[in-house]
Motif scaffolding. Sequence first.
Motif, PDB file in Angstrom:
ATOM      1  N   UNK A 195       7.739  -8.948 -13.434  1.00 41.81           N
ATOM      2  CA  UNK A 195       8.365  -9.067 -12.113  1.00 41.81           C
ATOM      3  C   UNK A 195       8.643  -7.689 -11.517  1.00 41.81           C
ATOM      4  N   UNK A 196       9.089  -6.744 -12.353  1.00 46.12           N
ATOM      5  CA  UNK A 196       9.326  -5.389 -11.856  1.00 46.12           C
ATOM      6  C   UNK A 196       8.059  -4.725 -11.368  1.00 46.12           C
ATOM      7  N   UNK A 197       6.968  -4.907 -12.102  1.00 44.92           N
ATOM      8  CA  UNK A 197       5.688  -4.327 -11.679  1.00 44.92           C
ATOM      9  C   UNK A 197       5.224  -4.911 -10.351  1.00 44.92           C
ATOM     10  N   UNK A 202       4.621  -4.325  -4.371  1.00 40.37           N
ATOM     11  CA  UNK A 202       4.866  -4.729  -2.984  1.00 40.37           C
ATOM     12  C   UNK A 202       5.572  -3.624  -2.201  1.00 40.37           C
ATOM     13  N   UNK A 203       6.552  -2.975  -2.827  1.00 37.53           N
ATOM     14  CA  UNK A 203       7.269  -1.892  -2.147  1.00 37.53           C
ATOM     15  C   UNK A 203       6.313  -0.767  -1.775  1.00 37.53           C
ATOM     16  N   UNK A 204       5.377  -0.448  -2.687  1.00 36.26           N
ATOM     17  CA  UNK A 204       4.414   0.609  -2.395  1.00 36.26           C
ATOM     18  C   UNK A 204       3.431   0.204  -1.309  1.00 36.26           C
ATOM     19  N   UNK A 205       3.234  -1.105  -1.124  1.00 37.69           N
ATOM     20  CA  UNK A 205       2.214  -1.562  -0.181  1.00 37.69           C
ATOM     21  C   UNK A 205       2.750  -1.688   1.238  1.00 37.69           C
ATOM     22  N   UNK A 206       3.950  -2.221   1.416  1.00 37.27           N
ATOM     23  CA  UNK A 206       4.437  -2.495   2.765  1.00 37.27           C
ATOM     24  C   UNK A 206       5.953  -2.311   2.861  1.00 37.27           C
ATOM     25  N   UNK A 207       6.470  -2.039   4.063  1.00 39.27           N
ATOM     26  CA  UNK A 207       7.909  -1.841   4.257  1.00 39.27           C
ATOM     27  C   UNK A 207       8.620  -3.044   4.863  1.00 39.27           C
ATOM     28  N   UNK A 510       2.093 -12.460  -2.102  1.00 38.82           N
ATOM     29  CA  UNK A 510       2.646 -11.480  -3.018  1.00 38.82           C
ATOM     30  C   UNK A 510       2.944 -12.120  -4.370  1.00 38.82           C
ATOM     31  N   UNK A 511       3.275 -11.252  -5.321  1.00 39.26           N
ATOM     32  CA  UNK A 511       3.700 -11.672  -6.663  1.00 39.26           C
ATOM     33  C   UNK A 511       2.659 -12.560  -7.336  1.00 39.26           C
TER      34      UNK A 511
END
Length: 532
Positions: A195-197, A202-207, A510-511
Amino acid sequence: ITGELLQAVLVGGLLTGVDFILRYSKVSVVAGRPMRGGELPPCERCGEVLEKSLSHIANSWLLVIRLKGFIFFASAQSLTSYVREQIAAEQDVPEYRRLKFVIFDCQMLDAMDASASKALKKLIVEAAELNIRVLWSHVTPEMGEEMKSRTIVESLSDCFVDLERAVQHVHGIVLKYREALQKRWLAVHPAFQLHGDLARARIAFEPLQHTLLIDVTRFGCPWQYCARMSLQAKQTVVCTPGDKPGYLMLVHTGAVGLFQERQDGWSNPVAIYKQGWFINREMLIGAASYYYIVALEDGEVLYWDERLWNQMRRERPLMASAIFSMVMKQQARDSDLLVRALRAAYAPIDASEDSLDDASAPEGSSSFGAASDSAAMRLLGSGSSSESEAPLPAAAAKARGRVSMVLHSARIFAEEALEDADSSAEGQMPEEMFHRLVGVQAAQVLDAFHLYSSVASAGDEEVVLPPLPASFQRDLELSFAVYSQSTGGAGAPLLPRSEVQRALMYAGIFNTVLRDFDGADCGGGGDAAGEG
Protein backbone atom coordinates in the motif's frame (compact mmCIF):
# COMPACT_ATOMS: atom_id res chain seq x y z
CA ILE A 1 25.87 57.38 64.87
CA THR A 2 29.42 56.18 64.40
CA GLY A 3 30.43 59.36 62.61
CA GLU A 4 32.21 57.36 59.91
CA LEU A 5 31.26 58.66 56.45
CA LEU A 6 32.90 55.77 54.62
CA GLN A 7 30.90 53.17 56.52
CA ALA A 8 27.71 55.09 55.85
CA VAL A 9 28.48 55.13 52.13
CA LEU A 10 29.21 51.40 52.12
CA VAL A 11 26.02 50.59 54.00
CA GLY A 12 24.04 52.83 51.66
CA GLY A 13 25.56 51.16 48.63
CA LEU A 14 24.80 47.73 50.08
CA LEU A 15 21.19 48.66 50.77
CA THR A 16 20.85 50.14 47.29
CA GLY A 17 22.26 46.97 45.74
CA VAL A 18 19.93 44.75 47.74
CA ASP A 19 16.99 46.95 46.79
CA PHE A 20 18.01 46.78 43.10
CA ILE A 21 18.25 42.99 43.19
CA LEU A 22 14.91 42.61 44.96
CA ARG A 23 13.14 44.95 42.57
CA TYR A 24 14.54 43.77 39.27
CA SER A 25 14.53 40.08 40.13
CA LYS A 26 10.76 40.40 40.12
CA VAL A 27 10.77 41.83 36.59
CA SER A 28 10.29 38.94 34.18
CA VAL A 29 12.65 38.58 31.26
CA VAL A 30 9.99 36.62 29.37
CA ALA A 31 7.62 38.41 27.00
CA GLY A 32 4.16 36.97 27.60
CA ARG A 33 3.78 33.29 28.32
CA PRO A 34 5.89 30.43 26.95
CA MET A 35 4.32 28.67 23.99
CA ARG A 36 4.22 25.05 22.94
CA GLY A 37 5.08 23.97 19.41
CA GLY A 38 1.47 23.21 18.52
CA GLU A 39 0.61 26.90 18.83
CA LEU A 40 3.03 27.92 16.08
CA PRO A 41 1.69 27.22 12.58
CA PRO A 42 4.11 25.80 10.01
CA CYS A 43 5.41 28.13 7.32
CA GLU A 44 5.41 25.27 4.82
CA ARG A 45 1.86 24.38 3.85
CA CYS A 46 0.96 20.71 3.93
CA GLY A 47 -2.05 18.42 4.00
CA GLU A 48 -4.51 18.58 6.87
CA VAL A 49 -3.53 15.16 8.23
CA LEU A 50 0.17 16.00 8.16
CA GLU A 51 -0.46 19.41 9.71
CA LYS A 52 -2.35 17.88 12.64
CA SER A 53 0.40 15.30 13.10
CA LEU A 54 3.08 18.02 13.10
CA SER A 55 1.17 20.08 15.66
CA HIS A 56 0.55 17.05 17.85
CA ILE A 57 4.22 16.01 17.99
CA ALA A 58 5.65 19.55 18.16
CA ASN A 59 3.29 20.33 21.02
CA SER A 60 5.12 17.78 23.16
CA TRP A 61 8.61 18.29 21.79
CA LEU A 62 8.95 22.06 21.53
CA LEU A 63 8.86 24.92 24.05
CA VAL A 64 9.31 28.53 22.86
CA ILE A 65 10.28 31.31 25.29
CA ARG A 66 10.55 34.93 24.16
CA LEU A 67 13.22 36.86 26.04
CA LYS A 68 13.18 40.60 26.62
CA GLY A 69 15.19 43.34 28.29
CA PHE A 70 18.46 42.79 30.11
CA ILE A 71 19.18 39.45 31.79
CA PHE A 72 21.35 39.44 34.91
CA PHE A 73 21.98 36.73 37.47
CA ALA A 74 18.73 37.12 39.45
CA SER A 75 16.38 37.09 36.45
CA ALA A 76 18.43 34.32 34.84
CA GLN A 77 17.81 32.15 37.90
CA SER A 78 14.03 32.50 37.56
CA LEU A 79 14.26 31.67 33.83
CA THR A 80 16.42 28.58 34.28
CA SER A 81 14.34 27.42 37.25
CA TYR A 82 11.20 27.51 35.11
CA VAL A 83 12.80 25.43 32.35
CA ARG A 84 14.08 22.91 34.91
CA GLU A 85 10.59 22.64 36.38
CA GLN A 86 9.15 21.89 32.95
CA ILE A 87 11.75 19.18 32.39
CA ALA A 88 11.22 17.66 35.83
CA ALA A 89 7.44 17.62 35.35
CA GLU A 90 7.85 15.21 32.44
CA GLN A 91 9.78 12.50 34.22
CA ASP A 92 6.71 10.25 34.27
CA VAL A 93 5.87 10.99 30.63
CA PRO A 94 6.90 8.40 27.99
CA GLU A 95 10.20 9.19 26.32
CA TYR A 96 8.68 9.87 22.91
CA ARG A 97 6.41 12.61 24.34
CA ARG A 98 9.01 14.44 26.42
CA LEU A 99 10.41 17.87 25.70
CA LYS A 100 13.21 17.76 23.15
CA PHE A 101 13.70 21.36 22.00
CA VAL A 102 13.70 24.73 23.76
CA ILE A 103 13.85 27.87 21.63
CA PHE A 104 14.91 31.15 23.23
CA ASP A 105 13.71 33.97 20.97
CA CYS A 106 15.99 37.02 21.26
CA GLN A 107 14.03 39.54 19.20
CA MET A 108 13.41 41.79 22.24
CA LEU A 109 16.52 40.82 24.18
CA ASP A 110 18.88 43.73 24.95
CA ALA A 111 21.84 41.93 26.54
CA MET A 112 22.91 39.59 29.33
CA ASP A 113 25.70 39.80 31.87
CA ALA A 114 28.42 37.23 32.53
CA SER A 115 26.57 35.59 35.42
CA ALA A 116 23.46 35.12 33.27
CA SER A 117 25.61 33.60 30.53
CA LYS A 118 27.03 31.09 33.00
CA ALA A 119 23.55 30.20 34.29
CA LEU A 120 22.24 29.61 30.76
CA LYS A 121 25.34 27.62 29.82
CA LYS A 122 24.80 25.38 32.84
CA LEU A 123 21.16 24.88 31.81
CA ILE A 124 22.18 23.97 28.26
CA VAL A 125 24.65 21.35 29.54
CA GLU A 126 22.02 19.81 31.82
CA ALA A 127 19.49 19.80 28.97
CA ALA A 128 21.94 18.12 26.62
CA GLU A 129 22.40 15.27 29.10
CA LEU A 130 18.63 14.69 28.83
CA ASN A 131 18.71 14.85 25.01
CA ILE A 132 17.13 18.31 24.98
CA ARG A 133 18.57 20.77 22.49
CA VAL A 134 18.45 24.53 23.13
CA LEU A 135 18.08 26.74 20.05
CA TRP A 136 18.23 30.52 19.65
CA SER A 137 16.26 32.65 17.20
CA HIS A 138 16.55 36.25 15.99
CA VAL A 139 20.32 36.00 16.43
CA THR A 140 22.46 38.38 14.38
CA PRO A 141 25.91 37.23 13.18
CA GLU A 142 27.59 39.53 15.72
CA MET A 143 25.43 38.24 18.55
CA GLY A 144 26.08 34.66 17.46
CA GLU A 145 29.85 35.16 17.59
CA GLU A 146 29.59 36.75 21.05
CA MET A 147 27.48 33.82 22.33
CA LYS A 148 30.01 31.41 20.88
CA SER A 149 32.90 33.24 22.55
CA ARG A 150 31.06 32.99 25.89
CA THR A 151 30.57 29.24 25.14
CA ILE A 152 26.79 29.64 25.46
CA VAL A 153 26.55 27.84 22.11
CA GLU A 154 29.10 25.44 20.72
CA SER A 155 28.05 25.91 17.11
CA LEU A 156 26.23 28.59 15.15
CA SER A 157 23.98 25.83 13.81
CA ASP A 158 21.93 26.35 16.99
CA CYS A 159 21.28 29.99 16.04
CA PHE A 160 18.66 31.16 13.52
CA VAL A 161 17.87 34.53 11.98
CA ASP A 162 14.19 34.38 13.00
CA LEU A 163 11.74 32.25 14.93
CA GLU A 164 10.13 30.83 11.78
CA ARG A 165 13.44 29.29 10.66
CA ALA A 166 14.00 27.73 14.08
CA VAL A 167 10.49 26.25 14.18
CA GLN A 168 10.88 25.00 10.60
CA HIS A 169 14.12 23.27 11.63
CA VAL A 170 12.28 21.45 14.43
CA HIS A 171 9.46 20.52 12.05
CA GLY A 172 12.03 18.99 9.72
CA ILE A 173 13.27 16.74 12.54
CA VAL A 174 9.66 15.83 13.37
CA LEU A 175 9.08 14.81 9.75
CA LYS A 176 12.13 12.54 9.83
CA TYR A 177 10.81 10.98 13.03
CA ARG A 178 7.42 10.37 11.37
CA GLU A 179 9.12 8.85 8.35
CA ALA A 180 11.07 6.43 10.56
CA LEU A 181 7.86 5.40 12.33
CA GLN A 182 6.11 4.92 9.02
CA LYS A 183 8.88 2.65 7.77
CA ARG A 184 8.50 0.52 10.90
CA TRP A 185 4.76 0.19 10.27
CA LEU A 186 5.33 -0.69 6.63
CA ALA A 187 7.65 -3.49 7.70
CA VAL A 188 4.94 -5.10 9.86
CA HIS A 189 3.18 -6.78 6.92
CA PRO A 190 3.78 -7.04 3.15
CA ALA A 191 0.30 -5.61 2.54
CA PHE A 192 1.31 -2.41 4.34
CA GLN A 193 4.47 -2.18 2.24
CA LEU A 194 2.49 -2.70 -0.95
CA HIS A 195 0.00 0.00 0.00
CA GLY A 196 2.86 2.39 0.77
CA ASP A 197 4.49 1.71 -2.59
CA LEU A 198 1.22 2.32 -4.43
CA ALA A 199 0.58 5.53 -2.49
CA ARG A 200 4.07 6.85 -3.28
CA ALA A 201 3.61 5.97 -6.95
CA ARG A 202 0.41 8.03 -7.06
CA ILE A 203 1.98 10.99 -5.23
CA ALA A 204 4.88 10.98 -7.70
CA PHE A 205 2.47 10.82 -10.64
CA GLU A 206 -0.14 13.49 -9.90
CA PRO A 207 -0.99 16.27 -7.40
CA LEU A 208 -4.78 15.77 -7.38
CA GLN A 209 -5.08 12.94 -4.85
CA HIS A 210 -6.36 15.29 -2.12
CA THR A 211 -8.62 17.25 -4.47
CA LEU A 212 -10.58 14.58 -6.35
CA LEU A 213 -11.42 12.50 -3.31
CA ILE A 214 -14.48 10.61 -4.54
CA ASP A 215 -15.04 8.67 -7.75
CA VAL A 216 -17.75 10.88 -9.17
CA THR A 217 -15.37 13.83 -9.33
CA ARG A 218 -12.73 11.70 -11.04
CA PHE A 219 -14.83 10.62 -14.02
CA GLY A 220 -13.02 11.98 -17.05
CA CYS A 221 -9.37 12.75 -17.67
CA PRO A 222 -8.26 15.98 -15.92
CA TRP A 223 -5.17 16.20 -18.12
CA GLN A 224 -7.38 17.22 -21.06
CA TYR A 225 -8.21 20.49 -19.36
CA CYS A 226 -4.86 21.76 -18.04
CA ALA A 227 -1.34 22.49 -19.23
CA ARG A 228 2.00 22.36 -17.47
CA MET A 229 4.81 24.83 -16.84
CA SER A 230 8.37 24.35 -15.59
CA LEU A 231 9.77 26.48 -12.75
CA GLN A 232 13.37 27.49 -12.08
CA ALA A 233 14.47 28.11 -8.51
CA LYS A 234 14.83 31.80 -7.53
CA GLN A 235 14.32 32.83 -11.17
CA THR A 236 10.69 32.19 -12.06
CA VAL A 237 8.49 34.99 -10.68
CA VAL A 238 4.95 33.74 -11.11
CA CYS A 239 3.16 36.89 -9.95
CA THR A 240 3.81 40.31 -8.40
CA PRO A 241 1.60 42.49 -6.17
CA GLY A 242 -1.11 44.27 -8.13
CA ASP A 243 -1.13 41.78 -11.00
CA LYS A 244 -4.33 39.99 -11.91
CA PRO A 245 -3.30 36.37 -12.44
CA GLY A 246 -4.37 34.85 -15.73
CA TYR A 247 -3.74 31.28 -14.61
CA LEU A 248 -4.83 29.08 -11.74
CA MET A 249 -1.81 26.94 -10.85
CA LEU A 250 -1.39 23.69 -8.94
CA VAL A 251 2.06 22.76 -7.64
CA HIS A 252 3.12 19.31 -8.81
CA THR A 253 6.83 19.21 -7.94
CA GLY A 254 9.21 21.70 -6.37
CA ALA A 255 8.25 24.56 -4.04
CA VAL A 256 6.81 28.05 -4.43
CA GLY A 257 7.04 30.87 -1.87
CA LEU A 258 4.94 33.93 -1.05
CA PHE A 259 6.80 37.16 -0.25
CA GLN A 260 5.49 40.49 0.97
CA GLU A 261 8.32 42.46 -0.62
CA ARG A 262 11.03 41.96 -3.20
CA GLN A 263 14.15 40.32 -1.77
CA ASP A 264 17.59 39.69 -3.20
CA GLY A 265 17.83 36.05 -2.20
CA TRP A 266 14.10 35.32 -1.76
CA SER A 267 14.93 33.77 1.61
CA ASN A 268 12.17 34.93 3.98
CA PRO A 269 8.81 33.71 2.63
CA VAL A 270 5.46 34.27 4.29
CA ALA A 271 4.36 30.79 3.19
CA ILE A 272 5.79 27.89 1.19
CA TYR A 273 3.60 25.78 -1.09
CA LYS A 274 4.46 22.31 -2.30
CA GLN A 275 2.62 19.49 -4.06
CA GLY A 276 -1.16 19.69 -4.01
CA TRP A 277 -1.47 23.41 -3.22
CA PHE A 278 -3.07 25.93 -5.55
CA ILE A 279 -1.52 29.33 -6.20
CA ASN A 280 -2.86 32.33 -8.10
CA ARG A 281 -6.22 31.58 -6.52
CA GLU A 282 -7.32 35.15 -7.23
CA MET A 283 -7.73 34.15 -10.89
CA LEU A 284 -11.13 32.56 -10.14
CA ILE A 285 -12.62 35.84 -8.87
CA GLY A 286 -10.63 38.29 -11.00
CA ALA A 287 -8.85 39.86 -8.01
CA ALA A 288 -5.30 41.21 -7.85
CA SER A 289 -2.47 39.45 -6.04
CA TYR A 290 -1.06 40.83 -2.80
CA TYR A 291 2.25 38.95 -2.84
CA TYR A 292 5.27 38.10 -4.90
CA ILE A 293 5.01 34.44 -5.88
CA VAL A 294 8.46 33.01 -6.61
CA ALA A 295 9.76 29.50 -7.30
CA LEU A 296 12.02 28.31 -4.46
CA GLU A 297 12.91 24.96 -6.03
CA ASP A 298 13.02 23.61 -9.56
CA GLY A 299 9.73 21.97 -10.35
CA GLU A 300 6.55 21.87 -12.37
CA VAL A 301 3.03 23.26 -12.01
CA LEU A 302 -0.25 22.49 -13.74
CA TYR A 303 -2.26 25.50 -14.81
CA TRP A 304 -5.68 26.44 -16.13
CA ASP A 305 -6.31 29.59 -18.13
CA GLU A 306 -9.81 30.98 -18.62
CA ARG A 307 -10.47 28.90 -21.73
CA LEU A 308 -9.35 25.60 -20.18
CA TRP A 309 -11.24 26.32 -16.96
CA ASN A 310 -14.49 27.11 -18.78
CA GLN A 311 -14.10 24.00 -20.92
CA MET A 312 -13.74 21.83 -17.81
CA ARG A 313 -16.73 23.51 -16.18
CA ARG A 314 -18.81 22.75 -19.25
CA GLU A 315 -17.67 19.17 -19.90
CA ARG A 316 -16.78 18.00 -16.36
CA PRO A 317 -18.77 20.16 -13.93
CA LEU A 318 -18.27 17.87 -10.92
CA MET A 319 -14.51 17.82 -11.44
CA ALA A 320 -14.43 21.62 -11.75
CA SER A 321 -16.60 21.92 -8.66
CA ALA A 322 -14.23 19.71 -6.65
CA ILE A 323 -11.21 21.79 -7.72
CA PHE A 324 -13.04 25.04 -6.93
CA SER A 325 -14.02 23.65 -3.52
CA MET A 326 -10.41 22.72 -2.74
CA VAL A 327 -9.24 26.20 -3.78
CA MET A 328 -11.70 27.76 -1.33
CA LYS A 329 -10.68 25.34 1.44
CA GLN A 330 -7.01 26.14 0.95
CA GLN A 331 -7.80 29.86 0.94
CA ALA A 332 -9.63 29.46 4.26
CA ARG A 333 -6.80 27.37 5.74
CA ASP A 334 -4.26 29.94 4.57
CA SER A 335 -6.18 32.72 6.28
CA ASP A 336 -6.47 30.67 9.46
CA LEU A 337 -2.74 29.89 9.50
CA LEU A 338 -1.82 33.55 8.93
CA VAL A 339 -4.11 34.61 11.78
CA ARG A 340 -2.54 31.97 14.04
CA ALA A 341 0.93 33.20 13.08
CA LEU A 342 0.00 36.80 13.92
CA ARG A 343 -1.59 35.73 17.19
CA ALA A 344 1.51 33.77 18.14
CA ALA A 345 3.75 36.70 17.19
CA TYR A 346 1.90 39.51 18.96
CA ALA A 347 -0.44 38.07 21.59
CA PRO A 348 2.36 37.14 24.05
CA ILE A 349 3.86 40.63 23.70
CA ASP A 350 0.53 42.26 24.53
CA ALA A 351 -0.15 39.98 27.49
CA SER A 352 -1.10 41.84 30.64
CA GLU A 353 1.18 39.74 32.84
CA ASP A 354 4.70 39.00 31.66
CA SER A 355 5.52 36.36 34.22
CA LEU A 356 6.53 32.73 34.40
CA ASP A 357 4.42 32.22 37.50
CA ASP A 358 1.22 31.54 35.56
CA ALA A 359 2.89 29.75 32.66
CA SER A 360 3.02 26.26 34.08
CA ALA A 361 0.08 25.14 31.94
CA PRO A 362 0.06 27.26 28.77
CA GLU A 363 -2.60 26.90 26.16
CA GLY A 364 -1.83 24.08 23.78
CA SER A 365 0.10 22.04 26.33
CA SER A 366 0.00 18.25 26.44
CA SER A 367 -3.79 18.38 26.63
CA PHE A 368 -3.77 19.71 23.08
CA GLY A 369 -3.32 16.22 21.67
CA ALA A 370 -5.69 14.66 24.18
CA ALA A 371 -8.67 16.69 22.94
CA SER A 372 -7.93 15.77 19.35
CA ASP A 373 -7.35 12.11 20.21
CA SER A 374 -10.55 11.78 22.22
CA ALA A 375 -12.60 13.34 19.43
CA ALA A 376 -11.06 10.98 16.91
CA MET A 377 -11.76 7.99 19.14
CA ARG A 378 -15.38 9.06 19.46
CA LEU A 379 -15.58 9.35 15.68
CA LEU A 380 -14.26 5.82 15.36
CA GLY A 381 -16.80 4.63 17.91
CA SER A 382 -14.32 3.33 20.48
CA GLY A 383 -14.52 4.11 24.16
CA SER A 384 -17.58 5.27 26.06
CA SER A 385 -19.12 8.58 26.90
CA SER A 386 -20.82 9.48 30.13
CA GLU A 387 -22.85 12.24 28.46
CA SER A 388 -26.50 11.56 27.81
CA GLU A 389 -27.48 11.18 24.18
CA ALA A 390 -29.15 14.27 22.75
CA PRO A 391 -31.45 14.29 19.71
CA LEU A 392 -29.77 14.96 16.39
CA PRO A 393 -30.05 18.48 14.98
CA ALA A 394 -32.10 18.87 11.81
CA ALA A 395 -29.03 19.34 9.60
CA ALA A 396 -27.39 16.21 11.01
CA ALA A 397 -30.56 14.16 10.61
CA LYS A 398 -30.79 15.29 6.98
CA ALA A 399 -27.14 14.35 6.44
CA ARG A 400 -27.76 10.88 7.85
CA GLY A 401 -30.65 10.39 5.46
CA ARG A 402 -28.29 10.67 2.50
CA VAL A 403 -26.00 7.90 3.75
CA SER A 404 -26.60 4.43 2.36
CA MET A 405 -28.15 1.90 4.72
CA VAL A 406 -24.92 -0.07 4.93
CA LEU A 407 -22.75 2.91 5.86
CA HIS A 408 -25.53 4.27 8.04
CA SER A 409 -24.90 1.48 10.55
CA ALA A 410 -21.13 2.04 10.57
CA ARG A 411 -19.57 3.36 13.73
CA ILE A 412 -18.15 6.56 12.23
CA PHE A 413 -21.71 7.67 11.45
CA ALA A 414 -22.72 7.32 15.08
CA GLU A 415 -24.62 10.16 16.68
CA GLU A 416 -21.56 11.24 18.67
CA ALA A 417 -19.66 11.85 15.44
CA LEU A 418 -22.41 13.97 13.95
CA GLU A 419 -22.83 15.90 17.17
CA ASP A 420 -19.13 16.80 17.01
CA ALA A 421 -19.49 18.13 13.46
CA ASP A 422 -19.83 21.69 14.74
CA SER A 423 -17.07 21.42 17.33
CA SER A 424 -13.72 23.15 17.07
CA ALA A 425 -11.43 22.35 14.16
CA GLU A 426 -8.94 20.83 16.60
CA GLY A 427 -11.26 17.97 17.41
CA GLN A 428 -12.58 17.30 13.91
CA MET A 429 -11.33 14.41 11.85
CA PRO A 430 -9.54 15.56 8.66
CA GLU A 431 -11.67 15.17 5.55
CA GLU A 432 -9.06 13.00 3.86
CA MET A 433 -9.11 10.50 6.75
CA PHE A 434 -12.89 10.58 6.86
CA HIS A 435 -13.16 9.63 3.17
CA ARG A 436 -10.50 6.96 3.65
CA LEU A 437 -12.49 5.32 6.46
CA VAL A 438 -15.66 5.43 4.38
CA GLY A 439 -13.75 3.77 1.55
CA VAL A 440 -12.45 1.04 3.86
CA GLN A 441 -15.94 0.26 5.09
CA ALA A 442 -17.33 0.28 1.55
CA ALA A 443 -14.56 -2.16 0.58
CA GLN A 444 -15.54 -4.46 3.44
CA VAL A 445 -19.12 -4.51 2.17
CA LEU A 446 -18.01 -5.24 -1.40
CA ASP A 447 -15.75 -8.00 -0.16
CA ALA A 448 -18.70 -9.58 1.66
CA PHE A 449 -20.36 -9.93 -1.77
CA HIS A 450 -17.14 -11.55 -3.14
CA LEU A 451 -16.70 -8.71 -5.61
CA TYR A 452 -12.92 -8.82 -5.08
CA SER A 453 -12.67 -12.53 -5.90
CA SER A 454 -10.95 -13.42 -9.16
CA VAL A 455 -12.84 -14.96 -12.06
CA ALA A 456 -10.74 -18.11 -11.69
CA SER A 457 -12.17 -18.68 -8.20
CA ALA A 458 -15.64 -19.17 -9.71
CA GLY A 459 -14.68 -22.66 -10.93
CA ASP A 460 -17.14 -24.08 -13.43
CA GLU A 461 -19.64 -21.32 -12.83
CA GLU A 462 -20.21 -19.14 -15.86
CA VAL A 463 -19.09 -15.56 -15.28
CA VAL A 464 -20.60 -12.75 -17.33
CA LEU A 465 -18.70 -9.50 -17.11
CA PRO A 466 -20.66 -6.30 -17.76
CA PRO A 467 -19.51 -4.02 -20.58
CA LEU A 468 -16.95 -1.37 -19.73
CA PRO A 469 -18.65 2.01 -19.17
CA ALA A 470 -18.24 4.37 -22.11
CA SER A 471 -16.52 7.05 -20.02
CA PHE A 472 -13.87 4.55 -18.82
CA GLN A 473 -13.43 3.33 -22.38
CA ARG A 474 -12.72 6.87 -23.60
CA ASP A 475 -10.26 7.57 -20.80
CA LEU A 476 -8.38 4.31 -21.42
CA GLU A 477 -8.22 4.98 -25.16
CA LEU A 478 -6.86 8.45 -24.49
CA SER A 479 -4.30 7.06 -22.07
CA PHE A 480 -3.25 4.39 -24.56
CA ALA A 481 -2.76 7.06 -27.22
CA VAL A 482 -0.50 9.03 -24.87
CA TYR A 483 1.73 6.15 -23.69
CA SER A 484 1.76 3.77 -26.67
CA GLN A 485 4.74 3.58 -28.97
CA SER A 486 4.80 3.09 -32.70
CA THR A 487 6.32 -0.18 -33.92
CA GLY A 488 7.13 1.24 -37.32
CA GLY A 489 5.62 0.31 -40.63
CA ALA A 490 1.97 -0.73 -40.72
CA GLY A 491 1.98 -2.38 -37.30
CA ALA A 492 -0.40 -1.18 -34.61
CA PRO A 493 1.08 0.90 -31.77
CA LEU A 494 1.97 -1.06 -28.65
CA LEU A 495 2.02 -0.13 -24.97
CA PRO A 496 5.31 -1.02 -23.24
CA ARG A 497 4.81 -3.23 -20.22
CA SER A 498 6.82 -0.78 -18.08
CA GLU A 499 4.27 1.99 -18.85
CA VAL A 500 1.10 0.03 -18.07
CA GLN A 501 0.72 1.29 -14.51
CA ARG A 502 1.40 4.90 -15.48
CA ALA A 503 -1.13 4.61 -18.29
CA LEU A 504 -3.75 3.33 -15.85
CA MET A 505 -3.04 6.21 -13.45
CA TYR A 506 -3.36 8.65 -16.35
CA ALA A 507 -6.88 7.28 -16.85
CA GLY A 508 -7.65 7.66 -13.14
CA ILE A 509 -7.19 4.00 -12.13
CA PHE A 510 -4.94 3.81 -9.07
CA ASN A 511 -3.70 1.25 -6.56
CA THR A 512 -3.57 -1.53 -9.13
CA VAL A 513 -1.33 -4.56 -8.59
CA LEU A 514 -0.31 -5.79 -12.01
CA ARG A 515 0.56 -9.40 -12.72
CA ASP A 516 2.18 -10.96 -15.75
CA PHE A 517 0.41 -13.77 -17.59
CA ASP A 518 2.36 -16.39 -15.63
CA GLY A 519 1.43 -14.80 -12.30
CA ALA A 520 4.68 -12.93 -11.69
CA ASP A 521 4.80 -9.23 -10.93
CA CYS A 522 4.55 -7.12 -14.04
CA GLY A 523 7.23 -4.47 -14.33
CA GLY A 524 10.39 -3.39 -16.07
CA GLY A 525 11.46 -4.20 -19.56
CA GLY A 526 10.23 -2.75 -22.77
CA ASP A 527 8.19 -5.65 -24.09
CA ALA A 528 4.81 -4.87 -25.53
CA ALA A 529 1.85 -5.28 -23.20
CA GLY A 530 -0.89 -5.15 -25.78
CA GLU A 531 -2.34 -3.45 -28.80
CA GLY A 532 -4.84 -0.66 -29.07
